[in-house]
Design an enzyme around this catalytic site. Sequence first.
Site, PDB file in Angstrom:
ATOM      1  N   HIS A  98      31.497  32.174  75.689  1.00 38.11           N
ATOM      2  CA  HIS A  98      30.430  33.021  75.065  1.00 38.11           C
ATOM      3  C   HIS A  98      29.658  31.903  74.075  1.00 38.11           C
ATOM      4  O   HIS A  98      30.201  31.230  73.431  1.00 38.11           O
ATOM      5  CB  HIS A  98      31.175  34.020  73.951  1.00 38.11           C
ATOM      6  CG  HIS A  98      30.141  34.884  73.382  1.00 38.11           C
ATOM      7  ND1 HIS A  98      29.309  34.583  72.552  1.00 38.11           N
ATOM      8  CD2 HIS A  98      29.952  36.245  73.734  1.00 38.11           C
ATOM      9  CE1 HIS A  98      28.368  35.448  72.138  1.00 38.11           C
ATOM     10  NE2 HIS A  98      28.759  36.651  73.078  1.00 38.11           N
ATOM     11  N   TYR A 231      23.571  39.351  64.664  1.00 36.31           N
ATOM     12  CA  TYR A 231      23.592  39.319  63.457  1.00 36.31           C
ATOM     13  C   TYR A 231      22.257  39.900  63.025  1.00 36.31           C
ATOM     14  O   TYR A 231      21.119  39.566  63.290  1.00 36.31           O
ATOM     15  CB  TYR A 231      23.564  38.038  62.872  1.00 36.31           C
ATOM     16  CG  TYR A 231      24.658  37.098  63.170  1.00 36.31           C
ATOM     17  CD1 TYR A 231      26.090  37.292  62.451  1.00 36.31           C
ATOM     18  CD2 TYR A 231      24.772  36.150  64.033  1.00 36.31           C
ATOM     19  CE1 TYR A 231      27.192  36.873  62.706  1.00 36.31           C
ATOM     20  CE2 TYR A 231      25.892  35.409  64.373  1.00 36.31           C
ATOM     21  CZ  TYR A 231      27.312  35.833  63.380  1.00 36.31           C
ATOM     22  OH  TYR A 231      28.314  34.849  63.747  1.00 36.31           O
ATOM     23  N   PRO A 323      35.198  36.166  57.017  1.00 34.19           N
ATOM     24  CA  PRO A 323      35.228  36.122  58.514  1.00 34.19           C
ATOM     25  C   PRO A 323      33.740  36.049  59.028  1.00 34.19           C
ATOM     26  O   PRO A 323      33.422  36.179  60.283  1.00 34.19           O
ATOM     27  CB  PRO A 323      35.637  37.549  59.044  1.00 34.19           C
ATOM     28  CG  PRO A 323      35.815  38.340  57.824  1.00 34.19           C
ATOM     29  CD  PRO A 323      35.683  37.406  56.559  1.00 34.19           C
ATOM     30  N   LYS A 327      36.005  31.584  61.452  1.00 28.70           N
ATOM     31  CA  LYS A 327      36.709  30.248  61.618  1.00 28.70           C
ATOM     32  C   LYS A 327      38.044  30.288  61.107  1.00 28.70           C
ATOM     33  O   LYS A 327      39.098  29.214  61.550  1.00 28.70           O
ATOM     34  CB  LYS A 327      36.141  29.384  60.217  1.00 28.70           C
ATOM     35  CG  LYS A 327      34.678  28.925  60.396  1.00 28.70           C
ATOM     36  CD  LYS A 327      34.300  27.605  60.854  1.00 28.70           C
ATOM     37  CE  LYS A 327      33.353  27.262  61.159  1.00 28.70           C
ATOM     38  NZ  LYS A 327      32.669  27.038  62.524  1.00 28.70           N
ATOM     39  N   TYR A 419      28.583  26.136  63.975  1.00 25.48           N
ATOM     40  CA  TYR A 419      29.188  27.437  64.265  1.00 25.48           C
ATOM     41  C   TYR A 419      30.619  27.197  65.075  1.00 25.48           C
ATOM     42  O   TYR A 419      31.476  28.060  64.799  1.00 25.48           O
ATOM     43  CB  TYR A 419      28.160  27.993  65.002  1.00 25.48           C
ATOM     44  CG  TYR A 419      28.141  29.354  65.122  1.00 25.48           C
ATOM     45  CD1 TYR A 419      28.602  30.384  64.246  1.00 25.48           C
ATOM     46  CD2 TYR A 419      28.072  30.045  66.544  1.00 25.48           C
ATOM     47  CE1 TYR A 419      28.677  31.789  64.480  1.00 25.48           C
ATOM     48  CE2 TYR A 419      28.238  31.276  66.689  1.00 25.48           C
ATOM     49  CZ  TYR A 419      28.432  32.292  65.737  1.00 25.48           C
ATOM     50  OH  TYR A 419      28.688  33.589  66.070  1.00 25.48           O
TER      51      TYR A 419
HETATM   52  P1  RFL Z   1      48.272  35.614  59.728  1.00 30.02           P
HETATM   53  O1  RFL Z   1      47.590  35.887  61.143  1.00 30.02           O
HETATM   54  O2  RFL Z   1      47.845  36.390  58.552  1.00 30.02           O
HETATM   55  O3  RFL Z   1      49.823  35.637  60.199  1.00 30.02           O
HETATM   56  C1  RFL Z   1      50.679  35.585  58.978  1.00 30.02           C
HETATM   57  C2  RFL Z   1      51.930  35.990  59.387  1.00 30.02           C
HETATM   58  O4  RFL Z   1      52.803  35.981  58.399  1.00 30.02           O
HETATM   59  C3  RFL Z   1      53.536  37.134  58.159  1.00 30.02           C
HETATM   60  N1  RFL Z   1      54.070  37.170  56.872  1.00 30.02           N
HETATM   61  C4  RFL Z   1      55.192  36.887  56.326  1.00 30.02           C
HETATM   62  N2  RFL Z   1      56.362  36.515  57.118  1.00 30.02           N
HETATM   63  C5  RFL Z   1      57.332  36.103  56.326  1.00 30.02           C
HETATM   64  N3  RFL Z   1      57.468  36.707  54.869  1.00 30.02           N
HETATM   65  C6  RFL Z   1      56.327  36.611  54.181  1.00 30.02           C
HETATM   66  N4  RFL Z   1      56.401  36.600  52.761  1.00 30.02           N
HETATM   67  C7  RFL Z   1      55.456  37.024  54.987  1.00 30.02           C
HETATM   68  N5  RFL Z   1      54.102  37.478  54.702  1.00 30.02           N
HETATM   69  C8  RFL Z   1      53.317  37.478  55.842  1.00 30.02           C
HETATM   70  C9  RFL Z   1      52.521  38.237  58.559  1.00 30.02           C
HETATM   71  O5  RFL Z   1      53.166  39.414  59.008  1.00 30.02           O
HETATM   72  C10 RFL Z   1      51.819  37.432  59.849  1.00 30.02           C
HETATM   73  O6  RFL Z   1      52.282  37.762  61.000  1.00 30.02           O
HETATM   74  O7  RFL Z   1      47.906  34.038  59.287  1.00 30.02           O
HETATM   75  P2  RFL Z   1      47.584  32.746  60.180  1.00 30.02           P
HETATM   76  O8  RFL Z   1      48.790  32.484  61.217  1.00 30.02           O
HETATM   77  O9  RFL Z   1      47.297  31.626  58.898  1.00 30.02           O
HETATM   78  O10 RFL Z   1      46.286  32.996  60.999  1.00 30.02           O
HETATM   79  C11 RFL Z   1      45.137  33.173  60.350  1.00 30.02           C
HETATM   80  C12 RFL Z   1      44.098  34.159  61.039  1.00 30.02           C
HETATM   81  O11 RFL Z   1      44.888  35.355  61.438  1.00 30.02           O
HETATM   82  C13 RFL Z   1      42.759  34.528  60.477  1.00 30.02           C
HETATM   83  O12 RFL Z   1      42.320  33.281  59.429  1.00 30.02           O
HETATM   84  C14 RFL Z   1      41.777  35.214  61.349  1.00 30.02           C
HETATM   85  O13 RFL Z   1      42.100  36.224  61.870  1.00 30.02           O
HETATM   86  C15 RFL Z   1      40.567  35.151  60.634  1.00 30.02           C
HETATM   87  N6  RFL Z   1      39.585  35.839  61.359  1.00 30.02           N
HETATM   88  C16 RFL Z   1      38.843  35.346  62.524  1.00 30.02           C
HETATM   89  N7  RFL Z   1      39.113  33.874  62.533  1.00 30.02           N
HETATM   90  C17 RFL Z   1      38.579  33.238  63.674  1.00 30.02           C
HETATM   91  O14 RFL Z   1      38.713  31.912  63.894  1.00 30.02           O
HETATM   92  N8  RFL Z   1      37.500  33.957  64.397  1.00 30.02           N
HETATM   93  C18 RFL Z   1      37.159  35.229  64.549  1.00 30.02           C
HETATM   94  O15 RFL Z   1      36.362  35.739  65.082  1.00 30.02           O
HETATM   95  C19 RFL Z   1      37.900  35.770  63.098  1.00 30.02           C
HETATM   96  N9  RFL Z   1      37.522  37.337  63.033  1.00 30.02           N
HETATM   97  C20 RFL Z   1      39.259  37.237  61.223  1.00 30.02           C
HETATM   98  C21 RFL Z   1      38.221  37.890  61.933  1.00 30.02           C
HETATM   99  C22 RFL Z   1      39.783  38.118  59.984  1.00 30.02           C
HETATM  100  C23 RFL Z   1      39.362  39.074  60.232  1.00 30.02           C
HETATM  101  N10 RFL Z   1      40.156  39.803  59.089  1.00 30.02           N
HETATM  102  C24 RFL Z   1      41.464  40.040  58.784  1.00 30.02           C
HETATM  103  C25 RFL Z   1      39.362  40.066  57.721  1.00 30.02           C
HETATM  104  C26 RFL Z   1      38.173  39.181  61.675  1.00 30.02           C
HETATM  105  C27 RFL Z   1      38.613  39.844  60.769  1.00 30.02           C
HETATM  106  C28 RFL Z   1      38.364  41.410  60.602  1.00 30.02           C
END
Ligand code: RFL
Length: 422
Positions: A98, A231, A323, A327, A419
């Site tokens: 993309h 956007y 988001p 990133k 980006y």
């Molecule tokens: P995660 O994915 O939140 O995983 C954390 C894990 O830890 C567990 N956990 C625990 N386990 C044991 N003990 C505890 N006390 C615990 N507390 C929590 C949870 O169950 C989970 O399995 O963190 P990680 O690995 O740091 O990854 C970060 C990403 O998930 C996050 O930054 C992205 O999803 C952000 N984000 C996007 N990032 C991109 O790079 N590209 C995107 O297109 C993008 N779109 C988005 C997004 C985030 C969004 N939200 C959540 C607002 C779109 C959305 C809607």
Amino acid sequence: MSESQRAQLAGDAVTGDGTTSGITDDGTADVVILGAGPAGLVLGNLLLASGIDCVVLERADRAHVQTRARAGYLAANTVRILEEHGLAEGLRRGGVPHAVCEFRSGDGRFRLDYGSIGPAGAHTVYPQQELVTDLLTHYLDAGGRLEFETEAVAVLDADGTRPSVVVRTADGEGQGRNGRWRGRYVAGCDGRHGAARRSLPAGVVRHHRDHGVTWLGLLAEAPPSLDAVGYAVHRRGFAGHMARTSEVTRYYLQIERGGPADAWSEQRIWDELALRMRAADYGPLRRGPIVQRAVVDLESDVLEPLRRGSLFLVGDAASLLSPSAAKGANLAVLEAEILARALVDDLAHGNPEGLDRYSARCLEHIWRAQEFSHWMIQLLHSPPGPADGETLFHDALARSRLETLRTSRTHQQWFAEGYVGV
Ligand code: RFL
């Protein structure tokens, strides 16, 4: 927080000499990883492949971890890391390149082929839950240790050389049981509300910004409506469009802070999206059932430093990015790779230099991503509230920014690099 306070948090008795009772030792590993998201699973896979003894502790069950829909846009550098470590098989099969985004405003629309302009390349669209499923399967198939439904409650002795993690597990019928994992290092990959952050002593600085903007994040069972990230800048608020698969599309709608999400019926959501994305001028939206909705207050934060003794923060635990610029998951993968290399250097070769530099290296990437993401937020959102002088000034600046982006090649290159780059 003292050891005894944390132990009390975990619901255990504290004996007179400050040790904890009622906690059974579950096991040991050189590296105890908290959380099975992108950060924890990339780290686990890389350590396992290098023969480092590790365990992943995850609060949720496997089904939950594999179905949590979040990110989708993976940067070229993320794909490179996954490929280099043999973790990109699913991505190669299911990921879709993309490279274009489209901006819409009262002044018209324009497209930016960022994938061919900047040095960072294009995105690959691959839903985060698919990536997590791939990483999980790879880790378990390779013999990795992972405990589901095991919540880290506190990290003890982070300043010492033998930290431990107090955990609570659900042992059937809602009965909880407290245990403890001991390690040489603990990697806090457990997100912004996890135990790693909670266990940090005073002295760690949290830089924080609430952008005052709220989104309704939506997942629609509908094919994408345009072949670009969309956007839309509108006086009524921002609207965004991001493809996920050929049948599922993510939309974002800026809404009033504090307003109830269920006040938005599906009809109202689609009508508002169509209005802000100027569907009457540029083509209708392909509607379908909204299968997921979440209210997201746009906030950013960075913890500094990202290391406290034997405890390291990775991914969302280290820094939260709004988001708007996609990133978070990309940074999580990058930081996991940096930490994995440093841990291998230390544990397998006795060289702690990488661990000493971990925080500074990651913070450099994090602040660049924060800066770009902040720029995007300023570009895309009108301040909430009535159109007073300040609002009009902000909107005029945003229009000027868009116009510069539309017409200046230099600006387009800067955008393309920021980006996709991490
Ligand atoms: P995660 O994915 O939140 O995983 C954390 C894990 O830890 C567990 N956990 C625990 N386990 C044991 N003990 C505890 N006390 C615990 N507390 C929590 C949870 O169950 C989970 O399995 O963190 P990680 O690995 O740091 O990854 C970060 C990403 O998930 C996050 O930054 C992205 O999803 C952000 N984000 C996007 N990032 C991109 O790079 N590209 C995107 O297109 C993008 N779109 C988005 C997004 C985030 C969004 N939200 C959540 C607002 C779109 C959305 C809607």
